[in-house]
Motif scaffolding. Sequence first.
Motif, PDB file in Angstrom:
ATOM      1  N   ASP A  31       0.820  -1.208   0.000  1.00 25.88           N
ATOM      2  CA  ASP A  31       0.000   0.000   0.000  1.00 25.88           C
ATOM      3  C   ASP A  31       0.857   1.262   0.000  1.00 25.88           C
ATOM      4  O   ASP A  31       1.846   1.357   0.729  1.00 25.88           O
ATOM      5  CB  ASP A  31      -0.925   0.022   1.216  1.00 25.88           C
ATOM      6  CG  ASP A  31      -2.045  -1.000   1.104  1.00 25.88           C
ATOM      7  OD1 ASP A  31      -2.481  -1.280  -0.029  1.00 25.88           O
ATOM      8  OD2 ASP A  31      -2.481  -1.508   2.150  1.00 25.88           O
ATOM      9  N   LEU A  32       0.452   2.226  -0.836  1.00 31.57           N
ATOM     10  CA  LEU A  32       1.083   3.544  -0.887  1.00 31.57           C
ATOM     11  C   LEU A  32       0.122   4.552  -0.273  1.00 31.57           C
ATOM     12  O   LEU A  32      -1.090   4.463  -0.468  1.00 31.57           O
ATOM     13  CB  LEU A  32       1.391   3.934  -2.333  1.00 31.57           C
ATOM     14  CG  LEU A  32       2.414   3.057  -3.054  1.00 31.57           C
ATOM     15  CD1 LEU A  32       2.494   3.433  -4.523  1.00 31.57           C
ATOM     16  CD2 LEU A  32       3.780   3.179  -2.391  1.00 31.57           C
ATOM     17  N   LEU A  68      -0.773   0.330  -9.159  1.00 28.66           N
ATOM     18  CA  LEU A  68      -2.127  -0.105  -9.487  1.00 28.66           C
ATOM     19  C   LEU A  68      -3.126   0.545  -8.536  1.00 28.66           C
ATOM     20  O   LEU A  68      -2.786   0.872  -7.393  1.00 28.66           O
ATOM     21  CB  LEU A  68      -2.230  -1.630  -9.365  1.00 28.66           C
ATOM     22  CG  LEU A  68      -1.301  -2.434 -10.273  1.00 28.66           C
ATOM     23  CD1 LEU A  68      -1.293  -3.900  -9.869  1.00 28.66           C
ATOM     24  CD2 LEU A  68      -1.717  -2.278 -11.719  1.00 28.66           C
ATOM     25  N   PRO A  69      -4.374   0.696  -8.990  1.00 26.20           N
ATOM     26  CA  PRO A  69      -5.387   1.248  -8.083  1.00 26.20           C
ATOM     27  C   PRO A  69      -5.744   0.242  -6.993  1.00 26.20           C
ATOM     28  O   PRO A  69      -5.520  -0.960  -7.145  1.00 26.20           O
ATOM     29  CB  PRO A  69      -6.584   1.506  -8.997  1.00 26.20           C
ATOM     30  CG  PRO A  69      -6.375   0.641 -10.183  1.00 26.20           C
ATOM     31  CD  PRO A  69      -4.907   0.399 -10.313  1.00 26.20           C
ATOM     32  N   ARG A  70      -6.288   0.727  -5.910  1.00 24.09           N
ATOM     33  CA  ARG A  70      -6.833  -0.151  -4.875  1.00 24.09           C
ATOM     34  C   ARG A  70      -8.244  -0.526  -5.322  1.00 24.09           C
ATOM     35  O   ARG A  70      -9.025   0.332  -5.722  1.00 24.09           O
ATOM     36  CB  ARG A  70      -6.844   0.558  -3.525  1.00 24.09           C
ATOM     37  CG  ARG A  70      -5.416   0.874  -3.063  1.00 24.09           C
ATOM     38  CD  ARG A  70      -5.338   1.326  -1.630  1.00 24.09           C
ATOM     39  NE  ARG A  70      -5.729   0.236  -0.750  1.00 24.09           N
ATOM     40  CZ  ARG A  70      -6.689   0.331   0.162  1.00 24.09           C
ATOM     41  NH1 ARG A  70      -7.354   1.454   0.327  1.00 24.09           N
ATOM     42  NH2 ARG A  70      -6.981  -0.697   0.929  1.00 24.09           N
ATOM     43  N   LEU A  84      -4.002   4.961 -15.624  1.00 24.23           N
ATOM     44  CA  LEU A  84      -4.499   3.584 -15.561  1.00 24.23           C
ATOM     45  C   LEU A  84      -3.525   2.634 -14.888  1.00 24.23           C
ATOM     46  O   LEU A  84      -3.907   1.903 -13.995  1.00 24.23           O
ATOM     47  CB  LEU A  84      -4.929   3.072 -16.935  1.00 24.23           C
ATOM     48  CG  LEU A  84      -6.000   3.931 -17.618  1.00 24.23           C
ATOM     49  CD1 LEU A  84      -6.416   3.315 -18.933  1.00 24.23           C
ATOM     50  CD2 LEU A  84      -7.206   4.156 -16.720  1.00 24.23           C
ATOM     51  N   VAL A  85      -2.276   2.607 -15.310  1.00 25.19           N
ATOM     52  CA  VAL A  85      -1.231   1.828 -14.646  1.00 25.19           C
ATOM     53  C   VAL A  85       0.032   2.674 -14.654  1.00 25.19           C
ATOM     54  O   VAL A  85       0.402   3.222 -15.690  1.00 25.19           O
ATOM     55  CB  VAL A  85      -0.949   0.498 -15.387  1.00 25.19           C
ATOM     56  CG1 VAL A  85       0.232  -0.234 -14.760  1.00 25.19           C
ATOM     57  CG2 VAL A  85      -2.174  -0.398 -15.396  1.00 25.19           C
ATOM     58  N   ARG A 115      -4.463   5.352   2.255  1.00 25.50           N
ATOM     59  CA  ARG A 115      -3.914   4.377   1.310  1.00 25.50           C
ATOM     60  C   ARG A 115      -4.600   4.607  -0.036  1.00 25.50           C
ATOM     61  O   ARG A 115      -5.812   4.447  -0.151  1.00 25.50           O
ATOM     62  CB  ARG A 115      -4.136   2.956   1.813  1.00 25.50           C
ATOM     63  CG  ARG A 115      -3.335   2.666   3.078  1.00 25.50           C
ATOM     64  CD  ARG A 115      -3.590   1.284   3.631  1.00 25.50           C
ATOM     65  NE  ARG A 115      -5.000   1.139   3.971  1.00 25.50           N
ATOM     66  CZ  ARG A 115      -5.686  -0.001   3.893  1.00 25.50           C
ATOM     67  NH1 ARG A 115      -5.115  -1.106   3.497  1.00 25.50           N
ATOM     68  NH2 ARG A 115      -6.958  -0.035   4.217  1.00 25.50           N
ATOM     69  N   ILE A 116      -3.826   5.011  -1.044  1.00 27.49           N
ATOM     70  CA  ILE A 116      -4.413   5.455  -2.309  1.00 27.49           C
ATOM     71  C   ILE A 116      -4.113   4.545  -3.493  1.00 27.49           C
ATOM     72  O   ILE A 116      -4.789   4.619  -4.517  1.00 27.49           O
ATOM     73  CB  ILE A 116      -3.957   6.887  -2.660  1.00 27.49           C
ATOM     74  CG1 ILE A 116      -2.428   6.974  -2.681  1.00 27.49           C
ATOM     75  CG2 ILE A 116      -4.572   7.884  -1.699  1.00 27.49           C
ATOM     76  CD1 ILE A 116      -1.878   8.261  -3.258  1.00 27.49           C
TER      77      ILE A 116
END
Length: 152
Positions: A31-32, A68-70, A84-85, A115-116
């Motif tokens: 997680d970022l 990547l998205p969560r 998108l990526v 966490r984004i």
Amino acid sequence: MKKIKIKILDDRIGTQFSLPSYATSGSSGLDLRACIKDSIILLPNETVLIPTGIAVYIDDPYITAIILPRSGLGHVQGIVLGNLVGLIDSDYQGQVMVSLWNRGSRNFSVKVGMRIAQIVFIPIIRPIFEIVTNFVVDTERKVQGFGHSGVK
């Protein structure tokens, strides 16, 4: 296990916010977090670049990182990545930034430390191209592209 160099750029990491970490023992992505000073309201169809407070240096051309998205943010809130990526090359040493896009119909509040996104490290194959005039084998698919198999 491969060691990746990480530089802390925001002194809240390690005190107020944890280092990028796996949520569970089976998680693939770390997680970022949003290392912002104040919450940001992301309007529908708006994109904003969010700092993560870290820089990584992979230092191996056979490894890359993808952002990547969560899944919950994307599916429930409509918050995905603007590009998108994200792709982090092995020789990049700058801050990891996350482009957040609100594709939803409501305002979304990006909170401090939220966490984004997630970062995943993956192996890379660096091919050597062999120029040919014809492929030796004809496959069943040949040159049929998008939509060739229908919607069954």
